[in-house]
Design an enzyme around this catalytic site. Structure first.
Site, PDB file in Angstrom:
ATOM      1  N   LEU A 142       0.852  -1.178   0.000  1.00 39.15           N
ATOM      2  CA  LEU A 142       0.000   0.000   0.000  1.00 39.15           C
ATOM      3  C   LEU A 142       0.892   1.234   0.000  1.00 39.15           C
ATOM      4  O   LEU A 142       1.868   1.295   0.762  1.00 39.15           O
ATOM      5  CB  LEU A 142      -0.894  -0.001   1.250  1.00 39.15           C
ATOM      6  CG  LEU A 142      -1.738   1.233   1.505  1.00 39.15           C
ATOM      7  CD1 LEU A 142      -2.820   1.367   0.432  1.00 39.15           C
ATOM      8  CD2 LEU A 142      -2.377   1.175   2.885  1.00 39.15           C
ATOM      9  N   SER A 143       0.603   2.197  -0.846  1.00 41.26           N
ATOM     10  CA  SER A 143       1.339   3.460  -0.899  1.00 41.26           C
ATOM     11  C   SER A 143       2.824   3.195  -1.160  1.00 41.26           C
ATOM     12  O   SER A 143       3.154   2.556  -2.151  1.00 41.26           O
ATOM     13  CB  SER A 143       1.092   4.256   0.385  1.00 41.26           C
ATOM     14  OG  SER A 143       1.645   5.550   0.296  1.00 41.26           O
TER      15      SER A 143
END
Length: 170
Positions: A142-143
């Protein structure tokens, strides 16, 4: 009976120090492995419906997050259903705000968190109690973890069967 045998076998192994980290199946465990000081591990009792043994998903957090944050996302229910060991490492060589350093210009298997991820995967694969199928190893992020997972997949396509990225720079 099968569960009792597994418990007794696990107790015998832990008493003889045959494996580095004691893990409890179907529960979140905190371990130090692969050079990471903090890895949250979820080993399911079920095997993957495909292949042999269990799949492995290395799940990377984003900036200003901790791996424990993913424990609230019901990943353990998915892992149990699909026979997937989850390994959630805390970034060791963090960039700003606890980010994975996906922006590095020299992505190398032998340095930084790239090396640590590969060491983590190799150590988990070699733990016979986890029964990881080497053909079912995935990396998800994520990210900044997503950006890092894409770089990781590019430098180690022989290790990862698949890569997933969410809300991440490419």
């Amino acid at each position: 009976m099968k569960t009792l045998s597994l418990i007794l076998f696990s107790l015998a192994l832990s008493a003889s120090n045959c494996f580095a980290a004691e893990v409890t199946f179907d529960q979140w465990n905190q371990i130090s492995e692969g050079g990471f000081s903090n890895v949250i591990l979820y080993p399911p009792s079920s095997n993957s419906p495909i292949g042999k043994g269990k799949a492995l998903a290395v799940v990377l957090h984003g900036c200003a997050q901790a791996p424990e944050d993913f424990k609230e996302a019901n990943l353990d229910k998915m892992a149990q259903k699909y026979g997937m060991v989850l390994a959630l490492p805390q970034v060791e060589n963090e960039a700003d705000f606890g980010c994975w350093d996906y922006r590095r210009t020299h992505h190398k298997r032998q340095s930084g968190d790239y090396k640590l991820i590969l060491d983590l995967v190799n150590q988990l694969k070699s733990d016979e109690t986890l029964q990881i199928d080497p053909d079912q190893i995935y990396i998800i992020g994520l990210s900044s973890g997503g950006g890092f997972s894409m770089g990781m997949g590019c430098i180690a396509p022989d290790v990862f069967a698949g890569i997933a990225s969410a809300a991440a720079p490419s």
